[in-house]
Design a protein around this motif. Sequence first.
Motif, PDB file in Angstrom:
ATOM      1  N   VAL A 214       1.011  -1.064  -0.041  1.00 30.83           N
ATOM      2  CA  VAL A 214       0.020  -0.002   0.161  1.00 30.83           C
ATOM      3  C   VAL A 214       0.894   1.302  -0.009  1.00 30.83           C
ATOM      4  CG1 VAL A 214      -1.889   1.185   1.121  1.00 30.83           C
ATOM      5  CG2 VAL A 214      -1.788  -1.082   1.257  1.00 30.83           C
ATOM      6  N   VAL A 215       0.455   2.051  -0.984  1.00 30.26           N
ATOM      7  CA  VAL A 215       1.362   3.453  -0.970  1.00 30.26           C
ATOM      8  C   VAL A 215       0.468   4.371  -0.594  1.00 30.26           C
ATOM      9  CG1 VAL A 215       2.664   4.840  -2.539  1.00 30.26           C
ATOM     10  CG2 VAL A 215       2.913   2.310  -2.731  1.00 30.26           C
ATOM     11  N   LEU A 216       0.739   5.317   0.294  1.00 29.95           N
ATOM     12  CA  LEU A 216       0.184   6.466   0.564  1.00 29.95           C
ATOM     13  C   LEU A 216       1.020   7.641   0.211  1.00 29.95           C
ATOM     14  CD1 LEU A 216      -0.837   5.513   4.527  1.00 29.95           C
ATOM     15  CD2 LEU A 216      -2.080   5.147   2.414  1.00 29.95           C
ATOM     16  N   ASP A 217       0.473   8.395  -0.864  1.00 32.78           N
ATOM     17  CA  ASP A 217       1.368   9.329  -1.387  1.00 32.78           C
ATOM     18  C   ASP A 217       1.154  10.538  -0.882  1.00 32.78           C
ATOM     19  OD1 ASP A 217       3.300  10.419  -3.279  1.00 32.78           O
ATOM     20  OD2 ASP A 217       2.032  10.596  -4.626  1.00 32.78           O
ATOM     21  N   ASP A 218       2.108  11.503  -0.674  1.00 31.37           N
ATOM     22  CA  ASP A 218       1.851  12.806  -0.120  1.00 31.37           C
ATOM     23  C   ASP A 218       0.933  12.992   1.162  1.00 31.37           C
ATOM     24  OD1 ASP A 218       2.091  15.507  -0.243  1.00 31.37           O
ATOM     25  OD2 ASP A 218       0.389  15.811  -1.796  1.00 31.37           O
ATOM     26  N   ALA A 219       1.544  12.385   2.395  1.00 29.34           N
ATOM     27  CA  ALA A 219       1.032  12.505   3.661  1.00 29.34           C
ATOM     28  C   ALA A 219       1.148  13.845   4.304  1.00 29.34           C
ATOM     29  CB  ALA A 219       1.200  11.440   4.617  1.00 29.34           C
ATOM     30  N   ALA A 220      -0.020  14.256   4.760  1.00 34.00           N
ATOM     31  CA  ALA A 220       0.031  15.660   5.439  1.00 34.00           C
ATOM     32  C   ALA A 220       0.717  15.459   6.863  1.00 34.00           C
ATOM     33  CB  ALA A 220      -1.293  16.390   5.648  1.00 34.00           C
ATOM     34  N   ASP A 221       0.231  14.527   7.666  1.00 32.34           N
ATOM     35  CA  ASP A 221       0.444  14.594   8.964  1.00 32.34           C
ATOM     36  C   ASP A 221       0.322  13.319   9.642  1.00 32.34           C
ATOM     37  OD1 ASP A 221      -2.084  14.921   9.539  1.00 32.34           O
ATOM     38  OD2 ASP A 221      -2.102  17.158   9.531  1.00 32.34           O
ATOM     39  N   GLU A 222       0.646  13.047  10.685  1.00 26.91           N
ATOM     40  CA  GLU A 222       0.525  11.935  11.516  1.00 26.91           C
ATOM     41  C   GLU A 222      -0.995  11.545  11.745  1.00 26.91           C
ATOM     42  OE1 GLU A 222       4.068  13.447  13.183  1.00 26.91           O
ATOM     43  OE2 GLU A 222       2.225  14.075  12.665  1.00 26.91           O
ATOM     44  N   ILE A 223      -2.098  12.683  11.846  1.00 27.10           N
ATOM     45  CA  ILE A 223      -3.450  12.314  11.995  1.00 27.10           C
ATOM     46  C   ILE A 223      -4.140  11.774  10.975  1.00 27.10           C
ATOM     47  CG2 ILE A 223      -5.650  13.526  12.296  1.00 27.10           C
ATOM     48  CD1 ILE A 223      -4.185  15.623  14.373  1.00 27.10           C
ATOM     49  N   HIS A 224      -3.585  12.228   9.748  1.00 33.76           N
ATOM     50  CA  HIS A 224      -4.117  11.806   8.293  1.00 33.76           C
ATOM     51  C   HIS A 224      -3.752  10.368   7.970  1.00 33.76           C
ATOM     52  CE1 HIS A 224      -5.357  15.988   8.103  1.00 33.76           C
ATOM     53  NE2 HIS A 224      -6.182  15.844   7.168  1.00 33.76           N
ATOM     54  N   THR A 225      -2.417  10.020   8.784  1.00 32.69           N
ATOM     55  CA  THR A 225      -1.772   8.752   8.314  1.00 32.69           C
ATOM     56  C   THR A 225      -1.951   7.713   9.091  1.00 32.69           C
ATOM     57  OG1 THR A 225      -0.137  10.139   7.466  1.00 32.69           O
ATOM     58  CG2 THR A 225       0.400   7.993   7.411  1.00 32.69           C
ATOM     59  N   ARG A 226      -1.951   7.713  10.424  1.00 29.58           N
ATOM     60  CA  ARG A 226      -1.888   6.768  11.287  1.00 29.58           C
ATOM     61  C   ARG A 226      -3.127   5.697  11.374  1.00 29.58           C
ATOM     62  NH1 ARG A 226      -1.652   9.760  15.401  1.00 29.58           N
ATOM     63  NH2 ARG A 226       0.495   9.537  16.068  1.00 29.58           N
ATOM     64  N   PRO A 227      -4.532   6.015  11.041  1.00 26.64           N
ATOM     65  CA  PRO A 227      -5.379   5.130  10.779  1.00 26.64           C
ATOM     66  C   PRO A 227      -5.111   4.167   9.514  1.00 26.64           C
ATOM     67  CG  PRO A 227      -6.350   7.144  11.222  1.00 26.64           C
ATOM     68  CD  PRO A 227      -4.929   7.444  10.799  1.00 26.64           C
ATOM     69  N   ARG A 242       6.500  15.267   2.997  1.00 30.56           N
ATOM     70  CA  ARG A 242       7.561  16.231   3.156  1.00 30.56           C
ATOM     71  C   ARG A 242       8.192  16.105   4.615  1.00 30.56           C
ATOM     72  NH1 ARG A 242       6.969  21.286  -0.893  1.00 30.56           N
ATOM     73  NH2 ARG A 242       6.329  19.991  -2.842  1.00 30.56           N
ATOM     74  N   ARG A 243       7.323  15.644   5.350  1.00 29.09           N
ATOM     75  CA  ARG A 243       7.650  15.827   6.799  1.00 29.09           C
ATOM     76  C   ARG A 243       8.082  14.216   7.438  1.00 29.09           C
ATOM     77  NH1 ARG A 243       2.325  18.922   9.071  1.00 29.09           N
ATOM     78  NH2 ARG A 243       2.092  20.517   7.441  1.00 29.09           N
ATOM     79  N   PRO A 244       8.926  14.237   8.683  1.00 30.05           N
ATOM     80  CA  PRO A 244       9.162  12.767   8.913  1.00 30.05           C
ATOM     81  C   PRO A 244       8.041  12.188   9.611  1.00 30.05           C
ATOM     82  CG  PRO A 244      10.128  14.522  10.253  1.00 30.05           C
ATOM     83  CD  PRO A 244       9.506  15.330   9.440  1.00 30.05           C
ATOM     84  N   LEU A 245       7.095  12.878  10.018  1.00 32.04           N
ATOM     85  CA  LEU A 245       5.895  12.386  10.712  1.00 32.04           C
ATOM     86  C   LEU A 245       6.424  11.601  11.819  1.00 32.04           C
ATOM     87  CD1 LEU A 245       3.916  10.899   7.696  1.00 32.04           C
ATOM     88  CD2 LEU A 245       3.960  13.039   8.688  1.00 32.04           C
ATOM     89  N   ALA A 246       7.049  12.322  12.592  1.00 30.24           N
ATOM     90  CA  ALA A 246       7.711  11.558  14.039  1.00 30.24           C
ATOM     91  C   ALA A 246       6.662  11.047  14.880  1.00 30.24           C
ATOM     92  CB  ALA A 246       8.620  13.078  14.416  1.00 30.24           C
TER      93      ALA A 246
END
Length: 754
Positions: A214-227, A242-246
């Motif tokens: 699964v490729v999640l391209d151009d993630a904004a931040d952790e909230i939009h990615t974690r689920p 563009r962010r490390p999503l620390a």
Amino acid sequence: MTRHPSEVPQTEAPRGGTAFGVMLRSLRRTARLTLEDLAGASGVSVRALGDLERGRSRGPQRRTVDALAAALRLDAEQRERLQRLADAGRERGGPPNPPYLLRTVPDFTGREHELAELQALATGTRTRAAVLFGPGGQGKTTLAAEAVRRLSGSFPDGSVCVQLHGMSDSPLPAAEALVLLLVALGHPPDRIPVDPVAREAVYRAMLATRRTLVVLDDAADEIHTRPLLPDAEGSFVLVTSRRPLAGLEGVRRIRLGGLSGGESATLLKRILGAPRTDGQSEAITRLTELCGHLPLALRIVGNRLSSRPSWTPARLVSQLADEESRLSGLIAGDLAVRGALALSYDQLTPPHRLLLRRLALLPGHDTGPDLAAVLTGEDPFTTGDSLDLLVDRGLLEETAPGRYALHDLVRLFARERLDGEEPESVAREVQLRMADWLLRSASAAGRMFEAPGAPEPWPGATAAFAPESAAEAEEWLTTERSNWAGALPLMYAAGRHAEVLHTSRTLYWFSDRWSQWPEWRTLFSYGARSAAAVGDRAAEAHQLNCLAWAHGVGAYQYEQAEQLARRALELAIEVGDEGQQAWAWSYISGACLGLRPAEAAEAAAKATRLFEAVGDAAGKAVSQRVLGKALRQSGRAEEALTLHRTLLDTSAGDVPGLNEYIQALLRHEIANDLLALERWPEAAAAYRTVTAPLAHGNLDRFHAQSLTGLATALRHCGELREAREHLTRAYELFTAVGDTESAAETAGAIEAVG
């Protein structure tokens, strides 16, 4: 009774759909509306709505979407996302609900280390997700596409991708991304849960039973990615951002930087083809440098040349060489470096934009929080946090712990924004405030190496750096040297001549610790110019002598050193300064050593007499050491040996200026004298006392010279193996400091030893 269409059980509902249809159904159910309710509120017929939700109608027109959005009471972001899906449905054609595909490029170049790491992660069992992050234009999506291509054999259930639009004004919420992913994974659209938590559970359950990439391209931040991340087993998720999503747990982060020089050149050659690049290696190399090895910029350059068959790489080099117009030249169709950077810049808060703009004023390559804080007026702690945020946003690079640098193209972009968003008068005031702080701080650090009672720096609005020890002062001067040296022309142009002279005088003794820094030529050049500007002949003589030292001792530019010293001598005679006359003769002597040893000896003798007259013991010792070297080079090695030994014995007392460094230089001269006298065993023993590293900067060349002398003595003693070892090390040191002539001579000596 006729059953209402919205009341048909899910088991009886038709399968299929498009992304737009699935999203419309989800929004309608969330709003608790039946098809008839939505039809009545929007003016769209029940039949048309049914066709949209089932995917029979691919993508409605904008007026239909607007009517549906109003009826569903969507906010601006939801409305935009729904319209985007409608546009995509009209454009794609083909079978219903086509997957979002990443496009590979046939000339993909480099990134082998990152691909190998992704291969290991994707085929392992511990980490089930990775984040590819880095500044805009580094080719994160292109790398993800290449990873999908290369890893296809490891994922028998295929790959799916969703565009999260992280850099847009309306990133795709995780709940909506789940709908797209579930449809792409083959889940029946009509059975996708309305509840986002339930959707997430279904999604993870599907990934756990499959081997899907699964490729999640151009993630904004952790909230939009974690689920959207998987559980510990089954599929693998690759995120680009563009962010490390620390804040994400259990993921591997892989930062993308620029390509190497070789990779950059290879990419351009692959784009253009051999006929366009044969014989153009110099121009290709220069183009890669002007692009800052940024993949997007390289792609633009390659595409521009491809579209203009009559252009040569050299022609484009001439266009991009001008910094003020370079970003305007890095545009090809809808590809633009400026646009990629603007996406990140526009998402910053006003204070962070201000900091990024003003970082373009830095004279050096990098900065720490203290210097950056001077640019904005914020405190260093707040500024440090802001610098870290700019790193996370891909607009700044942390080159070392606590040190931050702008990529060359980001610096040009920041400068453009500075010119466009701040008055020129404000930028000048900020730049001068920064330059003033740098020179006051350099002076404060330099005082740690001066005699007690040295004058303190002039006062300023922003407190200068205040070192608590010589070690702390040396670290600051070393770390910030490109910045404080770059502040000198700014202060000189502003007529701040007294401050320039103060800085130059305060760093006088410290300069001896790092004699080969090119910054000393800058410092003493502006010191001499400032002294001339205020008409201080004595100060000008002193600064010219220092500049002669910087050219001779620091850069081995003996012709320039002699010219400067003779000019200093004229001024010193004019004002009757015997001390500066003595130093001028000393530097003239050093400059003449190589080609005119007899003249060097005469000049050193004059310097010695003048130093005696003014009572300068340290200066006398320096001139006598040079006199000894001149005697040896004139064939009078025995006299030189006697003189150098006497000086070394004298240095054992408490004579000012004859520190450990001077003693090491004298031991080296004694060893050279013994070598000239062909007293091989004594010479070898003498060299061994000076080959250990010294607590002084930039002594690699000195160390290499000692090793060469030791090897020569050992060779004559029959110790060929050890001689070869020392010559090999000397060759490495000469090469490292850029002394190609000595390196070539040493290479010949290695061959002679066998």
